[in-house]
Design an enzyme around this catalytic site. Structure first.
Site, PDB file in Angstrom:
ATOM      1  N   CYS A  38       1.462  -9.277   6.861  1.00 34.19           N
ATOM      2  CA  CYS A  38       1.338  -7.775   6.310  1.00 34.19           C
ATOM      3  C   CYS A  38       2.138  -6.901   6.722  1.00 34.19           C
ATOM      4  O   CYS A  38       2.935  -7.086   7.742  1.00 34.19           O
ATOM      5  CB  CYS A  38      -0.012  -7.477   6.330  1.00 34.19           C
ATOM      6  SG  CYS A  38      -0.319  -5.695   6.062  1.00 34.19           S
ATOM      7  N   THR A  40       1.960  -4.390   8.376  1.00 34.03           N
ATOM      8  CA  THR A  40       1.368  -4.186   9.433  1.00 34.03           C
ATOM      9  C   THR A  40       2.061  -4.934  10.550  1.00 34.03           C
ATOM     10  O   THR A  40       2.449  -4.298  11.917  1.00 34.03           O
ATOM     11  CB  THR A  40      -0.292  -3.604   9.700  1.00 34.03           C
ATOM     12  OG1 THR A  40      -0.569  -2.985   8.438  1.00 34.03           O
ATOM     13  CG2 THR A  40      -0.742  -3.255  10.866  1.00 34.03           C
ATOM     14  N   HIS A  43       5.193  -4.068  11.800  1.00 31.48           N
ATOM     15  CA  HIS A  43       5.365  -3.133  12.520  1.00 31.48           C
ATOM     16  C   HIS A  43       4.904  -3.606  13.955  1.00 31.48           C
ATOM     17  O   HIS A  43       5.652  -2.980  15.098  1.00 31.48           O
ATOM     18  CB  HIS A  43       4.143  -1.805  12.198  1.00 31.48           C
ATOM     19  CG  HIS A  43       4.942  -1.262  10.814  1.00 31.48           C
ATOM     20  ND1 HIS A  43       6.018  -0.723  10.606  1.00 31.48           N
ATOM     21  CD2 HIS A  43       4.193  -0.788   9.680  1.00 31.48           C
ATOM     22  CE1 HIS A  43       6.228  -0.413   9.490  1.00 31.48           C
ATOM     23  NE2 HIS A  43       5.020  -0.034   8.934  1.00 31.48           N
ATOM     24  N   GLU A  64      -5.054 -10.447   7.559  1.00 29.11           N
ATOM     25  CA  GLU A  64      -5.473 -11.059   6.136  1.00 29.11           C
ATOM     26  C   GLU A  64      -5.709 -12.704   6.502  1.00 29.11           C
ATOM     27  O   GLU A  64      -4.859 -13.249   6.834  1.00 29.11           O
ATOM     28  CB  GLU A  64      -4.442 -10.565   5.438  1.00 29.11           C
ATOM     29  CG  GLU A  64      -3.841  -9.192   5.299  1.00 29.11           C
ATOM     30  CD  GLU A  64      -2.718  -8.991   4.642  1.00 29.11           C
ATOM     31  OE1 GLU A  64      -2.261  -9.814   4.039  1.00 29.11           O
ATOM     32  OE2 GLU A  64      -2.402  -7.650   4.317  1.00 29.11           O
ATOM     33  N   CYS A  99     -20.340   6.369   7.042  1.00 29.63           N
ATOM     34  CA  CYS A  99     -21.058   4.905   6.745  1.00 29.63           C
ATOM     35  C   CYS A  99     -22.481   5.194   5.813  1.00 29.63           C
ATOM     36  O   CYS A  99     -22.931   4.183   5.277  1.00 29.63           O
ATOM     37  CB  CYS A  99     -21.273   4.308   7.890  1.00 29.63           C
ATOM     38  SG  CYS A  99     -19.681   3.545   8.705  1.00 29.63           S
ATOM     39  N   GLU A 195      10.852  -0.599  -8.551  1.00 31.15           N
ATOM     40  CA  GLU A 195      11.277  -1.451  -7.604  1.00 31.15           C
ATOM     41  C   GLU A 195      12.744  -1.369  -7.296  1.00 31.15           C
ATOM     42  O   GLU A 195      13.452  -2.217  -8.205  1.00 31.15           O
ATOM     43  CB  GLU A 195      10.388  -2.687  -7.526  1.00 31.15           C
ATOM     44  CG  GLU A 195      10.815  -3.978  -6.611  1.00 31.15           C
ATOM     45  CD  GLU A 195      10.648  -3.282  -5.138  1.00 31.15           C
ATOM     46  OE1 GLU A 195       9.365  -2.774  -4.914  1.00 31.15           O
ATOM     47  OE2 GLU A 195      11.516  -3.455  -4.244  1.00 31.15           O
ATOM     48  N   GLY A 264       0.960   3.768  -0.826  1.00 26.83           N
ATOM     49  CA  GLY A 264       1.917   3.528   0.201  1.00 26.83           C
ATOM     50  C   GLY A 264       1.624   4.694   1.350  1.00 26.83           C
ATOM     51  O   GLY A 264       1.262   5.823   1.173  1.00 26.83           O
TER      52      GLY A 264
HETATM   53 ZN   LIG Z   1     -19.022   5.002  10.298  1.00 26.03          ZN
HETATM   54 ZN   LIG Z   2      -2.791  -5.971   5.698  1.00 22.49          ZN
END
Ligand SMILES: [Zn+2]
Ligand SMILES: [Zn+2]
Length: 343
Positions: A38, A40, A43, A64, A99, A195, A264
């Site tokens: 991913c 992330t 990064h 993932e 939550c 794109e 994004g």
């Molecule tokens: Zn929470």
């Molecule tokens: Zn991800």
């Protein structure tokens, strides 16, 4: 076990031998079947300020994945050894206001797998049972590994309706492509895909065969979309790129009383012309992050069951976990769809 470890607060990562984690009473231990790379992870590898602010090395990253449950904690009731699960990355605390009001995915004390706690680029991973989405045991594990990123698109798209609507999507990386396939399957009347990477743009027709393809490096995307909608603009505008220019265009092309969803992540503040593009238009603007637990996952399941969309063509590369650095570099180049790693 072998695991990809972010060893130090510096660029890079290393495949290392580490102990197999021991699941706590409310966790399961999974044998990772397939893991996906991913943005992330790019990064975390490259170590920009975004990563420096979030990651505390040493840690295993990657989030993932799908895996087979090999151990369950004493208090786990809904998951059994032998189950195949996909992993939801949000770890909700289950006690905060969000939550308790059905919005676990934006928990006030949320932790993220592979960012705040050890992740899944490893042979085994400890996963809280509350983050497991059970799959039919004959599900292709590769599919299980791409549900998490697909869900990012689905959550953003379903902040409103897309059936019989005109929709513009900015950003056709893996999440955008799976989003386009979903929008097409849900019956959008006209789709625009924006794109700058020709490689990614060329993949769009596999997902949304009738989409109008726009390369913003060559054409003025806002002008093309406005011209094609008689100057009115689109009903729904979705940014999956995080690019400031694309976000501005997303607001320019949305029609009056239309919807903009921002998925994004821009790395810096973005300047917007709010008077003309939001206020006078009475535009509705939604932020969207991650996946709703578990509405988004049911929406994906429904779409898969309908046979109207298969996200698997988004996977363009498969490689062993040991080649993670090569995979991350490929993902970074923008010359790939989803890249899977196999421990
Ligand atoms: Zn929470
Ligand atoms: Zn991800």
């Amino acid at each position: 076990m072998k695991a990809v470890v972010k060893e130090k607060a510096a660029p890079g990562a290393r495949l290392m031998d580490v102990d197999v984690p021991a699941p706590g009473p409310r966790d399961v231990l999974i044998k990772v079947k397939a893991a996906a790379i991913c943005g992330t992870d790019i990064h975390i590898m490259e170590w920009p300020p975004f990563a420096q602010a979030r990651i505390k090395p040493p840690m295993i990253f990657g989030h993932e994945c799908s895996g087979e449950v090999v151990k369950v904690g004493d208090q786990v009731k809904n998951i059994a050894v032998g189950d195949l699960v996909a992993v939801e990355t949000h770890i909700p605390d289950e006690t905060c206001f969000m939550c308790q009001t059905g919005l676990q995915h934006i928990c006030e004390k949320m932790a993220i797998i592979g960012v705040h706690v050890d992740g899944v680029f490893a042979e085994y991973a400890k996963i809280p049972a509350v983050c497991c989405w059970k799959l039919a045991r004959d599900t292709n594990p590769d599919l299980g590994a791409i549900l998490e990123p697909w869900g990012v698109a689905v959550n953003g798209i379903l902040k409103g309706e897309v059936n019989n609507r005109t929709v513009a999507v900015f950003g056709c990386g893996p999440i955008g492509l799976m989003g386009l396939g979903s929008i097409h399957a849900w019956g959008a009347s006209k789709i625009f895909a924006v794109e700058p990477s020709e490689m990614r743009l060329s993949m769009v027709p596999q997902f949304a065969p009738d989409a109008v393809l726009i390369n913003p490096a060559k054409d003025n995307a806002a002008k093309v979309i406005l011209d094609a909608t008689g100057g009115r603009g689109v009903d729904v505008s979705i940014d999956i790129s995080g690019n400031p220019r694309a976000i501005q265009a997303a607001f320019e092309v949305v029609r009056r009383a239309g919807r903009v969803t921002l998925v994004g992540l821009p790395s810096e503040p973005v300047t917007l012309e709010l008077t003309a593009n939001v206020i006078y238009k009475e535009a509705r603007v939604f932020g969207s992050t991650g996946r709703m637990m578990w509405q988004t996952w049911y929406e994906m399941q429904n779409l898969m069951d309908s046979g109207k969309f298969d996200p698997m063509p988004v996977i363009t590369h498969r490689m062993p976990l040991a080649d993670f650095a090569k995979g991350i570099e490929l993902a970074q180049s923008g010359k790939a769809g989803k890249i899977l790693l196999y421990p």
